[in-house]
Motif scaffolding. Structure first.
Motif, PDB file in Angstrom:
ATOM      1  N   GLU A 198      31.735  25.330  35.625  1.00 24.28           N
ATOM      2  CA  GLU A 198      31.690  24.975  34.209  1.00 24.28           C
ATOM      3  C   GLU A 198      32.432  23.662  33.952  1.00 24.28           C
ATOM      4  O   GLU A 198      31.993  22.837  33.147  1.00 24.28           O
ATOM      5  CB  GLU A 198      32.299  26.088  33.359  1.00 24.28           C
ATOM      6  CG  GLU A 198      31.428  27.340  33.245  1.00 24.28           C
ATOM      7  CD  GLU A 198      30.201  27.095  32.393  1.00 24.28           C
ATOM      8  OE1 GLU A 198      29.080  27.235  32.918  1.00 24.28           O
ATOM      9  OE2 GLU A 198      30.357  26.737  31.223  1.00 24.28           O
ATOM     10  N   ASN A 204      30.824  20.291  32.506  1.00 23.88           N
ATOM     11  CA  ASN A 204      31.371  19.551  31.375  1.00 23.88           C
ATOM     12  C   ASN A 204      31.449  18.068  31.699  1.00 23.88           C
ATOM     13  O   ASN A 204      31.124  17.217  30.877  1.00 23.88           O
ATOM     14  CB  ASN A 204      32.760  20.094  31.042  1.00 23.88           C
ATOM     15  CG  ASN A 204      33.346  19.469  29.799  1.00 23.88           C
ATOM     16  OD1 ASN A 204      32.730  19.485  28.744  1.00 23.88           O
ATOM     17  ND2 ASN A 204      34.525  18.907  29.928  1.00 23.88           N
ATOM     18  N   SER A 230      27.823  16.454  32.046  1.00 27.72           N
ATOM     19  CA  SER A 230      27.058  16.318  30.815  1.00 27.72           C
ATOM     20  C   SER A 230      27.626  15.286  29.868  1.00 27.72           C
ATOM     21  O   SER A 230      27.079  15.065  28.792  1.00 27.72           O
ATOM     22  CB  SER A 230      26.980  17.667  30.091  1.00 27.72           C
ATOM     23  OG  SER A 230      28.277  18.111  29.759  1.00 27.72           O
ATOM     24  N   HIS A 262      22.116  27.077  29.049  1.00 22.49           N
ATOM     25  CA  HIS A 262      23.354  27.231  29.809  1.00 22.49           C
ATOM     26  C   HIS A 262      23.068  27.726  31.226  1.00 22.49           C
ATOM     27  O   HIS A 262      23.640  27.249  32.196  1.00 22.49           O
ATOM     28  CB  HIS A 262      24.283  28.204  29.068  1.00 22.49           C
ATOM     29  CG  HIS A 262      25.669  28.237  29.620  1.00 22.49           C
ATOM     30  ND1 HIS A 262      26.664  29.027  29.092  1.00 22.49           N
ATOM     31  CD2 HIS A 262      26.244  27.599  30.664  1.00 22.49           C
ATOM     32  CE1 HIS A 262      27.779  28.871  29.789  1.00 22.49           C
ATOM     33  NE2 HIS A 262      27.556  28.003  30.749  1.00 22.49           N
ATOM     34  N   SER A 309      26.741  26.606  20.801  1.00 23.21           N
ATOM     35  CA  SER A 309      26.966  25.712  21.928  1.00 23.21           C
ATOM     36  C   SER A 309      28.453  25.624  22.158  1.00 23.21           C
ATOM     37  O   SER A 309      29.239  25.669  21.218  1.00 23.21           O
ATOM     38  CB  SER A 309      26.399  24.320  21.629  1.00 23.21           C
ATOM     39  OG  SER A 309      26.718  23.422  22.689  1.00 23.21           O
ATOM     40  N   ARG A 331      31.765  24.277  25.096  1.00 27.87           N
ATOM     41  CA  ARG A 331      32.206  23.614  26.318  1.00 27.87           C
ATOM     42  C   ARG A 331      33.574  24.155  26.673  1.00 27.87           C
ATOM     43  O   ARG A 331      34.387  24.460  25.809  1.00 27.87           O
ATOM     44  CB  ARG A 331      32.305  22.100  26.129  1.00 27.87           C
ATOM     45  CG  ARG A 331      30.994  21.385  26.298  1.00 27.87           C
ATOM     46  CD  ARG A 331      30.578  21.329  27.764  1.00 27.87           C
ATOM     47  NE  ARG A 331      29.281  20.680  27.931  1.00 27.87           N
ATOM     48  CZ  ARG A 331      28.165  21.332  28.201  1.00 27.87           C
ATOM     49  NH1 ARG A 331      28.173  22.639  28.324  1.00 27.87           N
ATOM     50  NH2 ARG A 331      27.032  20.678  28.351  1.00 27.87           N
ATOM     51  N   LYS A 333      36.967  23.724  29.515  1.00 26.91           N
ATOM     52  CA  LYS A 333      37.618  22.819  30.458  1.00 26.91           C
ATOM     53  C   LYS A 333      38.800  23.557  31.073  1.00 26.91           C
ATOM     54  O   LYS A 333      39.555  24.241  30.372  1.00 26.91           O
ATOM     55  CB  LYS A 333      38.087  21.559  29.733  1.00 26.91           C
ATOM     56  CG  LYS A 333      38.651  20.480  30.632  1.00 26.91           C
ATOM     57  CD  LYS A 333      38.970  19.211  29.860  1.00 26.91           C
ATOM     58  CE  LYS A 333      37.739  18.425  29.528  1.00 26.91           C
ATOM     59  NZ  LYS A 333      38.061  17.089  28.980  1.00 26.91           N
ATOM     60  N   ALA A 379      32.441  19.857  21.902  1.00 28.42           N
ATOM     61  CA  ALA A 379      31.138  20.528  21.949  1.00 28.42           C
ATOM     62  C   ALA A 379      30.248  19.929  20.874  1.00 28.42           C
ATOM     63  O   ALA A 379      30.722  19.388  19.878  1.00 28.42           O
ATOM     64  CB  ALA A 379      31.293  22.034  21.720  1.00 28.42           C
TER      65      ALA A 379
END
Lengths: 177, 316
Positions: free
Chosen positions: A162, A166, A169, B42, B256, B258, B260, B274
């Motif tokens: 993931e 990130n 993208s 996804h 949606s 994101r 990290k 996001a």
């Protein structure tokens, strides 16, 4: 030039074919999450691409053309495969295939940025990925070696992917406001 | 997708990649992918990265060169024993190739962005307590009105164990989850787009949400924690329990997010951003900031923080 056809032995076609292998395989795996089957389908796709080289228009999007042929092979495989070996049902695979067709630009961008994003990962995460994806690597073996549960290693690998996603993208330029 | 389904989806995706998905899990995955079409993007993203990584570390099957075919109808199949590991140096043999590709991608992105910006306007939306400077506590629900942050147990704090707010004097600390799953702590804020654009002819078509996150390195590895920003779009106010959005609500129109991984550098804040294309008829947005850890070692999160949340709407 109009009407010009690609010589399958030309350097350009060979370069396009070989450069597309990782992304093609990844596209196939996205629709058919069976690594052995995905490898077989990649081989079949390569044969088709090779034999259909003259159908490819120079200057057009090679990845879009190749991925389309790969999807045909995936659907063909599904027709012959036993139902219990397939992860996605027929309705869903149609939707996924359609979505993948719209994502050619993402595919190209992700492939181009992979090295850059891998280098941004912490060293220990890169090492974990190299062990997971080494020939014969498995989450079970990794978990045993690290003294962790399979679930914990699985989740860690998931989060690393993931994090990579990130990075992959991100737009090539900074945000504009 | 509610948080429970999101967690479940992540778990199933991990097992799919591991090759250990059971038949029952496969059925569940299909149901989630069908019920939440946004999750299909996804899945495609995640499995594509999975495939790229396999090719990167395991070695790409060799596409036969022209001379090798010689009338054969199939490429030689590499055995598992003959995989070679591709190293970064193999890609650096032809640096010009990657440079041209990168430049081409950058040019395409720049042109696309420029054309998009020419037709669009970006509006910064004022979130209530975006910088967490108000000491008003994070509430468990929004029964008092659709404004402000609500969700799990989170405290507005000043400097904390070496972590300094990125702006102002305060930030939010993720403390603990109010319910299952315990690994995630989240705060949410609802935005009523009709109120935000009351009297305006502009129509929002996309939204970007971002926040800054930080973690204190400690006995629990900071690198195993992750931070997330998620955007949910709804078209109606649920008839019941708006205060529990987005955990227990009707499925959103779209979402949606994101995530990290937290780094070990307490001196710098990490941005997570996001974006979401807004479906037609979107009326409400839920902006969610979250901290997630693999196993909860104790009841409280040891030290995960967020600050400087922002939301921008793209309007045409």
């Amino acid at each position: 030039m109009l009407g010009e056809r690609v010589d399958r032995t030309s350097d350009d076609f060979v370069r396009l074919l070989t450069a597309s292998q990782p992304a093609l395989y990844a596209c196939i795996l996205s629709l058919l999450p069976d690594r052995a089957a995905a490898q077989d389908i990649l081989q079949e796709t390569n044969v088709t691409l090779w034999h259909k080289a003259e159908d490819f228009e120079p200057g057009s999007n090679f990845m879009a053309w190749a991925a389309r042929i790969a999807r045909y092979h995936v659907l063909n495989y599904r027709r012959k495969a036993k139902r219990d070996r397939l992860v996605f049902n027929d309705e869903l695979i149609a939707e996924l295939s359609s979505r993948q067709e719209d994502r050619v630009e993402d595919v190209s961008r992700y492939s181009a940025r992979l090295q850059y994003c891998l280098e941004k990962l912490p060293v220990e995460h890169r090492e974990l990925l190299s062990k997971r994806y080494a020939p014969g690597g498995s989450v079970q073996d990794l978990a045993a070696a690290r003294g962790q549960t399979v679930g914990a290693v699985s989740q860690l690998l998931y989060r690393i992917r993931e994090a990579l996603l990130n990075c992959l993208s991100q737009p090539a330029l900074g945000d504009a406001t | 997708m509610n948080t429970s389904a999101l967690d479940q989806f992540g778990h199933l995706l991990a097992r799919l990649s591991d090759g250990s998905l059971t038949a029952e899990e496969s059925i569940l995955l299909n149901e989630i992918l069908k019920e939440f079409p946004a999750s299909q993007e996804h899945l495609l993203d995640h499995m594509f990265v999975d495939g790229l990584l396999e090719q990167e570390f395991c070695g790409a099957p060799q596409a036969a060169m022209p001379g090798a075919l010689n009338g054969e109808t199939s490429f030689p199949r590499p055995s598992k024993d003959s995989f070679f590991r591709r190293s970064a140096s193999s890609l650096r043999r032809h640096p010009w190739r990657s440079s041209v590709t990168t430049l081409a991608c950058a040019l395409v992105m720049a042109m696309t962005w420029f054309q998009f910006l020419q037709r669009s306007v970006l509006y910064r939306l004022d979130l209530v307590n975006s910088g967490f400077e108000s000491a008003h506590p994070i509430v468990a629900d929004v029964s008092g009105g659709l404004s402000g942050w609500y969700g799990d147990v989170a405290h507005i704090v000043g400097e904390h164990n070496g972590v300094v707010p990125v702006e102002g004097r305060r930030m939010v600390r993720f403390v603990k989850s109010a319910d299952e799953p315990r690994q995630m702590c989240e705060v949410n804020q609802i935005i009523d787009l009709d109120k935000a654009f009351a009297g305006s002819t502009k129509k929002p078509t996309a939204v970007e949400a971002a926040a800054l996150f930080n973690a204190i390195p400690g006995r629990e590895s900071a690198s195993e924690c992750s931070f997330g920003v998620t955007i949910y779009a709804f078209n109606v106010l649920p008839s019941e329990h708006p205060e529990s959005w987005p955990v227990q609500a009707d499925p959103p129109l779209s979402f949606s997010g994101r995530q990290k991984l937290a780094d070990d550098d307490v001196q710098s804040w990490q941005e997570v951003k996001a974006s979401l294309q807004l479906p037609e008829h979107t009326r409400y947005l839920v902006i969610q900031l979250s901290a997630t850890r693999p196993d909860h070692q104790g009841e409280e999160f040891p030290g995960q923080f967020a600050d400087h949340a922002s939301v921008s709407l793209v309007c045409r």
